[in-house]
Write a protein that holds these residues in place. Structure first.
Motif, PDB file in Angstrom:
ATOM      1  N   UNK A   1       0.827  -1.208   0.000  1.00  0.00           N
ATOM      2  CA  UNK A   1       0.000   0.000   0.000  1.00  0.00           C
ATOM      3  C   UNK A   1       0.861   1.258   0.000  1.00  0.00           C
ATOM      4  N   UNK A   2       1.951   1.238   0.806  1.00  0.00           N
ATOM      5  CA  UNK A   2       2.832   2.398   0.856  1.00  0.00           C
ATOM      6  C   UNK A   2       3.515   2.618  -0.496  1.00  0.00           C
ATOM      7  N   UNK A   3       3.957   1.521  -1.115  1.00  0.00           N
ATOM      8  CA  UNK A   3       4.628   1.637  -2.412  1.00  0.00           C
ATOM      9  C   UNK A   3       3.660   2.125  -3.480  1.00  0.00           C
ATOM     10  N   UNK A   4       2.411   1.687  -3.411  1.00  0.00           N
ATOM     11  CA  UNK A   4       1.420   2.123  -4.403  1.00  0.00           C
ATOM     12  C   UNK A   4       1.211   3.633  -4.338  1.00  0.00           C
ATOM     13  N   UNK A   5       1.084   4.172  -3.128  1.00  0.00           N
ATOM     14  CA  UNK A   5       0.872   5.617  -2.992  1.00  0.00           C
ATOM     15  C   UNK A   5       2.115   6.396  -3.420  1.00  0.00           C
ATOM     16  N   UNK A   6       3.302   5.860  -3.138  1.00  0.00           N
ATOM     17  CA  UNK A   6       4.526   6.545  -3.555  1.00  0.00           C
ATOM     18  C   UNK A   6       4.641   6.576  -5.076  1.00  0.00           C
ATOM     19  N   UNK A   7       4.284   5.493  -5.738  1.00  0.00           N
ATOM     20  CA  UNK A   7       4.357   5.460  -7.198  1.00  0.00           C
ATOM     21  C   UNK A   7       3.332   6.409  -7.821  1.00  0.00           C
ATOM     22  N   UNK A   8       2.142   6.468  -7.244  1.00  0.00           N
ATOM     23  CA  UNK A   8       1.119   7.373  -7.779  1.00  0.00           C
ATOM     24  C   UNK A   8       1.550   8.831  -7.600  1.00  0.00           C
ATOM     25  N   UNK A   9       2.103   9.158  -6.427  1.00  0.00           N
ATOM     26  CA  UNK A   9       2.573  10.528  -6.196  1.00  0.00           C
ATOM     27  C   UNK A   9       3.717  10.882  -7.138  1.00  0.00           C
ATOM     28  N   UNK A  10       4.664   9.952  -7.325  1.00  0.00           N
ATOM     29  CA  UNK A  10       5.799  10.234  -8.203  1.00  0.00           C
ATOM     30  C   UNK A  10       5.357  10.354  -9.655  1.00  0.00           C
ATOM     31  N   UNK A  11       4.353   9.575 -10.055  1.00  0.00           N
ATOM     32  CA  UNK A  11       3.864   9.663 -11.431  1.00  0.00           C
ATOM     33  C   UNK A  11       3.222  11.015 -11.712  1.00  0.00           C
ATOM     34  N   UNK A  12       2.623  11.616 -10.687  1.00  0.00           N
ATOM     35  CA  UNK A  12       2.035  12.953 -10.836  1.00  0.00           C
ATOM     36  C   UNK A  12       3.034  14.057 -10.507  1.00  0.00           C
ATOM     37  N   UNK A  13       4.316  13.694 -10.393  1.00  0.00           N
ATOM     38  CA  UNK A  13       5.419  14.645 -10.161  1.00  0.00           C
ATOM     39  C   UNK A  13       5.297  15.336  -8.804  1.00  0.00           C
ATOM     40  N   UNK A  14       4.828  14.617  -7.806  1.00  0.00           N
ATOM     41  CA  UNK A  14       4.749  15.110  -6.440  1.00  0.00           C
ATOM     42  C   UNK A  14       5.279  14.006  -5.521  1.00  0.00           C
ATOM     43  N   UNK A  15       5.310  14.301  -4.238  1.00  0.00           N
ATOM     44  CA  UNK A  15       5.694  13.280  -3.274  1.00  0.00           C
ATOM     45  C   UNK A  15       7.105  13.463  -2.747  1.00  0.00           C
ATOM     46  N   UNK A  16       7.474  12.555  -1.837  1.00  0.00           N
ATOM     47  CA  UNK A  16       8.742  12.646  -1.140  1.00  0.00           C
ATOM     48  C   UNK A  16       9.941  12.428  -2.055  1.00  0.00           C
ATOM     49  N   UNK A  17       9.830  11.492  -2.980  1.00  0.00           N
ATOM     50  CA  UNK A  17      10.977  11.160  -3.829  1.00  0.00           C
ATOM     51  C   UNK A  17      11.264  12.281  -4.819  1.00  0.00           C
ATOM     52  N   UNK A  18      10.230  12.869  -5.385  1.00  0.00           N
ATOM     53  CA  UNK A  18      10.431  13.997  -6.303  1.00  0.00           C
ATOM     54  C   UNK A  18      11.047  15.180  -5.556  1.00  0.00           C
ATOM     55  N   UNK A  19      10.617  15.409  -4.309  1.00  0.00           N
ATOM     56  CA  UNK A  19      11.209  16.473  -3.494  1.00  0.00           C
ATOM     57  C   UNK A  19      12.681  16.186  -3.224  1.00  0.00           C
ATOM     58  N   UNK A  20      13.012  14.931  -2.990  1.00  0.00           N
ATOM     59  CA  UNK A  20      14.414  14.560  -2.759  1.00  0.00           C
ATOM     60  C   UNK A  20      15.258  14.825  -4.002  1.00  0.00           C
ATOM     61  N   UNK A  21      14.715  14.539  -5.169  1.00  0.00           N
ATOM     62  CA  UNK A  21      15.437  14.815  -6.421  1.00  0.00           C
ATOM     63  C   UNK A  21      15.643  16.314  -6.601  1.00  0.00           C
ATOM     64  N   UNK A  22      14.598  17.118  -6.336  1.00  0.00           N
ATOM     65  CA  UNK A  22      14.712  18.569  -6.483  1.00  0.00           C
ATOM     66  C   UNK A  22      15.692  19.157  -5.472  1.00  0.00           C
ATOM     67  N   UNK A  23      15.724  18.613  -4.257  1.00  0.00           N
ATOM     68  CA  UNK A  23      16.695  19.084  -3.260  1.00  0.00           C
ATOM     69  C   UNK A  23      18.120  18.804  -3.710  1.00  0.00           C
TER      70      UNK A  23
END
Length: 232
Positions: free
Chosen positions: A193-215
């Motif tokens: 469930x956690x991975x599903x939400x992370x993938x959906x957020x990253x696909x819409x260019x939002x979320x923790x991982x995209x923020x980490x890339x921008x940082x």
């Protein structure tokens, strides 16, 4: 005397034969195939490209290596998903890792279908992606960093120098960050469930991982004054 000669020369012939086998293995790089054997073309897309370019006639009668166990021409096979499963895997439990990734894809499908049925207009429905594999590919592409910092020592001081990142390394970091972000969330929620939400957020260019890339990109921008140390 004759029997001793047979034993002596027979022993040396066995040693010579063994040495020739060892040298052959060393020449082939510990492979059962000679160096002139080509890699198999098992994907339909690659075969169509060879047919269009005319290169297929050049390799028609060339000896070909056998395909590996994970090399298949199935339309459901995805090399990037298989690589992601290997990154999720721990202690060699690949069946468990495959089940976790497939379960997360099921959760993505369920979440997106709920959004699709709640949408009021046809335009909103068309904008919602249903296929989990397309969402996964989009998430990995959105999380790929373009630059990274590497320490370079000059005059007794280490500087964090921004350098371009290779594509394979960028892809590895993208999938690694997605897995780490899914594992860092609250323990009351299961990993699929956690991975599903992370993938959906990253696909819409939002979320923790995209923020980490921008940082990371911001840090590279802040250290651009040291970029010339890369060549000096």
């Amino acid at each position: 005397m004759a029997s001793l000669k047979r034993i002596f020369f027979g022993k040396h012939s066995f040693i010579n034969q063994r040495n020739s086998i060892y040298s052959l293995i060393q020449q082939n790089g510990m492979s059962q195939y000679p160096s002139y054997y080509i890699q198999p073309v098992y994907r339909k897309e690659a075969q169509e490209e060879l047919e269009k370019s005319g290169e297929i006639m050049k390799i028609t009668h060339v000896p070909t290596r056998a395909a590996l166990n994970d090399q298949t021409s199935s339309v459901y096979q995805d090399e990037l998903v298989n690589l992601f499963i290997n990154y999720v895997m721990r202690d060699g439990l690949k069946t468990l890792a495959r089940g976790l990734v497939e379960k997360s894809f099921e959760n993505i499908k369920r979440i997106q279908l709920e959004k699709y049925h709640k949408a009021k207009t046809e335009a909103e429905k068309q904008a919602i992606e249903i296929n989990p594999k397309n969402i996964f590919h989009q998430a990995v592409n959105n999380c790929k960093p373009l630059l990274y910092l590497t320490p370079i020592k000059r005059g007794g001081v280490k500087y964090q120098v921004p350098v371009p990142i290779p594509d394979k390394r960028s892809q590895f970091l993208s999938m690694k960050w997605l897995i780490e972000a899914a594992r860092e969330k609250e323990r009351t929620v299961h990993f699929p469930e956690k991975l599903a939400y992370e993938l959906i957020d990253a696909a819409s260019n939002t979320g923790k991982v995209v923020k980490r890339k921008l940082d990371l990109h911001k840090q590279c921008e802040a250290n651009r004054a040291y970029a010339h140390y890369r060549w000096s």
